[in-house]
Design a protein around this motif. Structure first.
Motif, PDB file in Angstrom:
ATOM      1  N   ILE A  85       0.833  -1.210   0.000  1.00  0.00           N
ATOM      2  CA  ILE A  85       0.000   0.000   0.000  1.00  0.00           C
ATOM      3  C   ILE A  85       0.867   1.259   0.000  1.00  0.00           C
ATOM      4  O   ILE A  85       0.622   2.202  -0.759  1.00  0.00           O
ATOM      5  N   VAL A  86       1.903   1.257   0.843  1.00  0.00           N
ATOM      6  CA  VAL A  86       2.774   2.430   0.947  1.00  0.00           C
ATOM      7  C   VAL A  86       3.580   2.628  -0.334  1.00  0.00           C
ATOM      8  O   VAL A  86       3.624   3.730  -0.895  1.00  0.00           O
ATOM      9  N   ALA A  87       4.223   1.563  -0.800  1.00  0.00           N
ATOM     10  CA  ALA A  87       5.125   1.682  -1.946  1.00  0.00           C
ATOM     11  C   ALA A  87       4.372   1.818  -3.263  1.00  0.00           C
ATOM     12  O   ALA A  87       4.550   2.783  -4.005  1.00  0.00           O
ATOM     13  N   GLN A  88       3.522   0.838  -3.539  1.00  0.00           N
ATOM     14  CA  GLN A  88       2.860   0.803  -4.835  1.00  0.00           C
ATOM     15  C   GLN A  88       1.726   1.820  -4.934  1.00  0.00           C
ATOM     16  O   GLN A  88       1.466   2.363  -6.011  1.00  0.00           O
ATOM     17  N   ALA A  90      10.163   8.159  -7.578  1.00  0.00           N
ATOM     18  CA  ALA A  90       9.182   7.543  -6.679  1.00  0.00           C
ATOM     19  C   ALA A  90       9.081   6.044  -6.946  1.00  0.00           C
ATOM     20  O   ALA A  90       8.944   5.239  -6.010  1.00  0.00           O
ATOM     21  N   ILE A  91       9.159   5.660  -8.221  1.00  0.00           N
ATOM     22  CA  ILE A  91       9.092   4.237  -8.565  1.00  0.00           C
ATOM     23  C   ILE A  91      10.321   3.511  -8.038  1.00  0.00           C
ATOM     24  O   ILE A  91      10.222   2.405  -7.492  1.00  0.00           O
ATOM     25  N   ARG A  92      11.489   4.133  -8.160  1.00  0.00           N
ATOM     26  CA  ARG A  92      12.712   3.492  -7.658  1.00  0.00           C
ATOM     27  C   ARG A  92      12.644   3.293  -6.142  1.00  0.00           C
ATOM     28  O   ARG A  92      12.988   2.219  -5.641  1.00  0.00           O
ATOM     29  N   LEU A  93      12.185   4.308  -5.434  1.00  0.00           N
ATOM     30  CA  LEU A  93      12.079   4.191  -3.981  1.00  0.00           C
ATOM     31  C   LEU A  93      11.018   3.161  -3.605  1.00  0.00           C
ATOM     32  O   LEU A  93      11.219   2.333  -2.703  1.00  0.00           O
ATOM     33  N   GLY A  94       9.889   3.195  -4.311  1.00  0.00           N
ATOM     34  CA  GLY A  94       8.818   2.248  -4.027  1.00  0.00           C
ATOM     35  C   GLY A  94       9.238   0.809  -4.273  1.00  0.00           C
ATOM     36  O   GLY A  94       8.927  -0.082  -3.482  1.00  0.00           O
TER      37      GLY A  94
END
Length: 249
Positions: free
Chosen positions: A26-29, A58-62
């Motif tokens: 939920i947090v990442a995606q 944001a995608i890399r961190l997620g």
């Protein structure tokens, strides 16, 4: 006997890891990557490419968070399998099959964030048509990989409904819940036929309905396994005085 002993503290931590998996998703995606729901498969190649360009950090961190969080699928599933083995008599065929199944499911879980991370690594240099194809691919991995997970649910159900212990380890209704859940995620198989509507990979049925059913199943089974671990701990503690008495005699 020593081989019947279960470290319930470790098993409980492993059961909790399933809840951690859902939270990380939920947090990442959802929050970081903005991929709940997915980008529409009806978007053009240029529109898909721009999403990856705009959200690349944001995608890399997620995906970094997901690579850690999704690893917990294996630990979570094993917490259930430990109890499945206690339900079986003789050769634990269902448990061994479930172990192999869990290993395969673990690969699917990790393949998703790794692919997203690769696409967000240098999206500006990728051909939009290729990026669109790769984006379709990773969402197919996310949704179209439902059969191994449905098989795991069926294996759990068969073990529970065939449990011959004097006090069932899991309630029988949990077996039927797993059978129903296996059936309810079948519409995920329709994503390859639709670009729009409820059966597309961002649709109300193939994504939202299946998403809530599947991850709701993980949370539900986590809670049930935690309760079973607590019951097993009490049973083991009750046996300690008996074992000490036998040694004294």
């Amino acid at each position: 006997m020593q081989d019947e002993y279960m470290n319930t503290r470790v098993v409980s931590l492993m059961a909790w890891s399933g809840i951690v998996l859902v939270i990380s998703l939920i947090v990442a995606q959802g929050w970081l990557m903005g991929f709940i729901p997915p980008p529409s498969p009806a978007l053009s190649a240029d529109e898909i490419a721009q999403i990856y360009i705009d959200r690349k950090m944001a995608i890399r961190l997620g995906t970094l968070i997901e690579c850690v969080g999704f690893t917990f699928y294996l630990t979570w599933s094993m917490s259930i399998i430990f109890f499945m083995k206690k339900m079986e008599r003789g050769m634990p065929v269902l448990s061994y099959t479930a172990i192999a199944n869990a290993g395969g499911g673990y690969v699917f879980f990790l393949l998703m964030p790794i692919t997203w991370a690769a696409l967000a690594f240098r999206p500006e240099s990728l051909d939009p048509a290729f990026l669109q194809l790769a984006n379709d691919y990773v969402w197919f991995v996310f949704i179209l990989s439902w059969p191994p997970f449905a098989i795991f649910m069926v294996l759990i159900a068969v073990a529970i409904l065939g449990d011959k212990n004097p006090v069932p380890i899991f309630p029988r209704w949990v077996g039927f819940l797993n059978l129903w859940t296996a059936l309810l995620i079948v519409p995920a198989g329709l994503v390859e036929f639709f670009y729009t509507g409820p059966f597309a990979y961002d649709g109300a049925i193939s994504f939202w309905f299946v998403w809530f059913v599947f991850f709701g199943w993980i949370i539900t089974m986590s809670v049930i396994t935690l309760k079973a671990a607590s019951t097993e701990k009490k049973r083991q503690l009750a046996q300690v005085p008996v074992a000490q008495m036998h040694r004294a005699i």
